[in-house]
Write an enzyme that holds these catalytic residues in place. Sequence first.
Site, PDB file in Angstrom:
ATOM      1  N   LYS A  85       0.854  14.529   1.172  1.00 25.76           N
ATOM      2  CA  LYS A  85      -0.451  14.737   0.397  1.00 25.76           C
ATOM      3  C   LYS A  85      -0.660  16.443   0.262  1.00 25.76           C
ATOM      4  O   LYS A  85      -1.328  16.685  -0.452  1.00 25.76           O
ATOM      5  CB  LYS A  85      -1.659  14.282   1.573  1.00 25.76           C
ATOM      6  N   LYS A  90      -8.748  14.136   3.546  1.00 26.81           N
ATOM      7  CA  LYS A  90      -7.708  12.993   3.638  1.00 26.81           C
ATOM      8  C   LYS A  90      -6.822  12.951   4.923  1.00 26.81           C
ATOM      9  O   LYS A  90      -7.103  14.079   5.599  1.00 26.81           O
ATOM     10  CB  LYS A  90      -6.682  12.799   2.272  1.00 26.81           C
ATOM     11  N   ARG A  91      -6.367  11.946   5.068  1.00 26.72           N
ATOM     12  CA  ARG A  91      -5.215  12.133   6.583  1.00 26.72           C
ATOM     13  C   ARG A  91      -4.233  13.437   6.193  1.00 26.72           C
ATOM     14  O   ARG A  91      -3.989  13.643   5.084  1.00 26.72           O
ATOM     15  CB  ARG A  91      -4.586  10.891   6.484  1.00 26.72           C
ATOM     16  N   THR A 147      -8.371   6.779  -2.866  1.00 28.89           N
ATOM     17  CA  THR A 147      -9.828   6.264  -3.092  1.00 28.89           C
ATOM     18  C   THR A 147     -10.881   7.436  -3.037  1.00 28.89           C
ATOM     19  O   THR A 147     -11.834   7.422  -3.496  1.00 28.89           O
ATOM     20  CB  THR A 147     -10.113   5.037  -2.257  1.00 28.89           C
ATOM     21  N   HIS A 178       0.821  -1.266   0.274  1.00 28.71           N
ATOM     22  CA  HIS A 178      -0.009   0.062   0.056  1.00 28.71           C
ATOM     23  C   HIS A 178       0.638   1.235  -0.001  1.00 28.71           C
ATOM     24  O   HIS A 178       0.294   2.236  -0.087  1.00 28.71           O
ATOM     25  CB  HIS A 178      -1.032  -0.036   1.221  1.00 28.71           C
ATOM     26  N   LYS A 185     -14.139   8.669  -5.102  1.00 28.58           N
ATOM     27  CA  LYS A 185     -15.426   8.854  -4.435  1.00 28.58           C
ATOM     28  C   LYS A 185     -15.995  10.220  -4.884  1.00 28.58           C
ATOM     29  O   LYS A 185     -17.231  10.500  -5.261  1.00 28.58           O
ATOM     30  CB  LYS A 185     -15.404   9.111  -2.908  1.00 28.58           C
TER      31      LYS A 185
HETATM   32  C1  LIG Z   1     -11.888   7.362   1.493  1.00 27.58           C
HETATM   33  C2  LIG Z   1     -11.611   7.940   2.743  1.00 27.58           C
HETATM   34  C3  LIG Z   1     -10.049   8.122   2.864  1.00 27.58           C
HETATM   35  C4  LIG Z   1      -9.175   8.100   1.926  1.00 27.58           C
HETATM   36  O1  LIG Z   1      -9.048   9.113   1.194  1.00 27.58           O
HETATM   37  P1  LIG Z   1      -7.903   9.459   0.197  1.00 27.58           P
HETATM   38  O2  LIG Z   1      -7.902  10.887  -0.017  1.00 27.58           O
HETATM   39  O3  LIG Z   1      -7.643   8.382  -0.909  1.00 27.58           O
HETATM   40  O4  LIG Z   1      -6.429   9.524   0.901  1.00 27.58           O
HETATM   41  C5  LIG Z   1      -9.757   8.636   4.252  1.00 27.58           C
HETATM   42  N1  LIG Z   1     -10.519   8.768   5.182  1.00 27.58           N
HETATM   43  C6  LIG Z   1     -12.055   8.614   5.108  1.00 27.58           C
HETATM   44  C7  LIG Z   1     -12.759   8.597   6.275  1.00 27.58           C
HETATM   45  C8  LIG Z   1     -12.409   7.991   3.836  1.00 27.58           C
HETATM   46  O5  LIG Z   1     -13.658   7.798   3.530  1.00 27.58           O
END
Ligand SMILES: *Cc1c(COP(=O)(O)O)cnc(C)c1O
Length: 835
Positions: free
Chosen positions: A576, A570-571, A677, A379, A681
């Site tokens: 990032k 995101k985190r 991911t 990952h 979304k």
């Molecule tokens: C989808 C999701 C992530 C992953 O987000 P990235 O932008 O791909 O890092 C992290 N936290 C939550 C709550 C999510 O739903």
Amino acid sequence: MASPAPSSQQPRSTTSSSSDDGGRTGSDASSMRRSFLDHVRYSRGKNYETSTAHDRFMALSLAVRDRLADRWVRTARTYYEKDVKRAYYLSAEYLLGRALGNNLLNLGMHESAAEAMREVGVDLTNLLEMEPDAGLGNGGLGRLAACFLDSLATLGYPGMGYGIRYEFGIFTQDIVDGYQVERADEWLKFGNPWEIVRPEKAVPVRFFGRVEHHQGPDGKPIARWVGGKTVVGVPYDTPIAGYHNDTVNTLRLWQARASEEFDLLLFNAGDYERSVVEKNDSEVISKVLYPNDAFQAGKELRLKQQYFFVACSIADIVRRYLKNHTDFREFPKKAAIQLNDTHPAIGVAELMRVLVDEKRIAWDEAWSITQAVFGYTNHTLLAEAMEKWPATLFERLLPRHLELIYEINQRFLRQVQIRYPYDQEKMRRMSLVEEGQEKKIRMAHLAVVGSHSINGVAALHTDLLRRDVLPDFASMFPERFNNKTNGVTPRRWLAWCNPRLSKLITSRIGAGWATDLDKLRGLEAHAEDPAFRKAFREVKRANKEDLSRHIKDLRPVTLNPDAIFDVQIKRLHEYKRQLLDAIHIVTLWMRARRDPSTIIHPRAFIFGAKAAPGYHLAKLTIRLINGIAEVVNSDAGTTGLQVVFAPNYRVSLAERIIPAADVSEQISTAGMEASGTGNMKLMLNGALTLGTLDGANVEIREAVGDENFFLFGLTADEVIARKRAGYRPRDEYNQHLELREALDLIASGFFSPEDRALYKPLVESLLEEDRYLVLADFASYAAKQEEVVRAYQDTEAWTRKCIINVARAGIFSSDRTIKQYAEEIWRIQQTPVEP
Ligand SMILES: *Cc1c(COP(=O)(O)O)cnc(C)c1O
């Protein structure tokens, strides 16, 4: 939330129960209501009149669980009777979010539940808000596991998740004076209606102790791991319902309990107090999720957690196999085990221990069984995330496993030596043991040699994995390496979270998209229909109004729904590059103050992110964003700019933000985000991506075409070249006036009146090293942001782009991903459950 759109397509057993239970589990409103009232009285022990909102949430959830139960037992029986091969997903994290709404959706009971609640004077939407998120994960990796469970069940695959029942999931984030403050996530405080504990299936797990080597009666050596201390893993099962089918799979999470024998030993010796204290010692194993994303802290308790859940899971898998099999040579025909990152990689050594030490199977045979069973998903490419455990720690905690790893390594290195004679350097690079100041076990190497499949999670990531991270392994075992681009479940991430868009889509192309996301392609033709575009805009606008209303309850700002909603959720991590986004906002604000004619359109910048509690620069970035928000929002009337940091980003908050997004910020340094991911979304909900050529952004751009994607920044190869050439961030600072002004303003303490020097470390890290090339990409990012605003002015063209993004999101369904795992790695068959 309003009713989901695909309600026209109901599951077969919508209005009557298929089991002979006297209508106990009917899915019409009146049996739902009866069942709900029964649970208020008989499970909660309350009069309806005195029941609290929480009682009612529990009662409705239990009523829904009753409706899952019959399918659950039928699913288990089906798999058992057909003796199918199963896929076991081993993951230290599951970021599930809320279950009630999702279960109602998948069971096709949302409408009738809403009606049942109306009849008793309850607003279902409010009840759904009572449920705490199941936050047993940090971010993308844990959410992927949750999407995979949904897809496995929806596709009717015999798949099961194994993990840890953390008493405390990812911390709750408060924002106090602009700073992140962490609170324990007490998600179980009021009880969990979904899980069922199965103490009869508890498993003992040994830690510490020593290894005794004997000679067996057959003359062969026997190793026995003895002594130490035993902890018991108690399984808690959560039902995972497929969408509109009869499959209900299982997520089995292990909780640590002190072993009884051990307690009694001390107790009988008269040391009651110590026996209670030691009990605590054992039970801390499943106490709390480590809150680091893509970073290894190297804590002993973390290795204990890993071995604990892996040992329990493998014992459980082997027990299930032995119910109707005796010959372990057939084991790979009945079980595939997928390692979600290296967190469960100790499973390779554990299965060898079970096969060799306990089942007395010869090494070579045990090893080929092990390799045939395991698959490993990588990952991350980040060095700081690579798990390496000191050999000394292993020796103390898992002495037998260390012996087995040395044996695996010796045999493996012999193979390397035969294949590449006289290449000592290659042997050193490929060894499972890193030599140096401190000897360390490389968990990724253990996972790679112990698996028949090694996959990355996006095309670019898999390429870089082969080329830069595991090149020796990729050239020695090319056939083991493969790509499985991540996906997201369209049920939660469209049908559930965006009922308005779902309804609009279904009105044009029917409801089939929810289980066949490629059907969204049918929307492309409608992109040319002005009425459809108008309806699409109205949906987005309504979602933005909803979000604006929600956010004003959290932070002191009311977002203008006419603004462009620019979202980075995101985190919080340096790679990032939330800082790139933040610095750019400062330049926009300075420009707007100086020359209001530069303001083309109101813009709202929305952030959501948790920072690991020990990650200083990440926490400082949160403080900075809040500092910028305070200044910019006070001025919004003149600049049209707004900024908000939405606290406590989690699945249920993502479900609110994503449907309202216009722009999706996917701006990681190229080569550093494995897949992402969140990008998928947001695309699925009609946001346009502003992104680098990183992770799955590459595939998103290929799918939508360059004209429907805002690309900027260095490529992964350019990033490497730039660093090799001796990157000097201060040159960027000197060359770009607006960048310099913004950084100077930040460094001056303008956004941190309480401490003028607060952001010095942030600005210094950028000017002195800038590992993530924030400054190198700044000009390109700012230019692309201008293009975004200009493009937004052509309303019809913008809407067309959004619709094309939705229409081409089909390949990013986790159903596609799971089919690929099932067919290409696990070799399992769809096994639908009869209604
Ligand atoms: C989808 C999701 C992530 C992953 O987000 P990235 O932008 O791909 O890092 C992290 N936290 C939550 C709550 C999510 O739903």
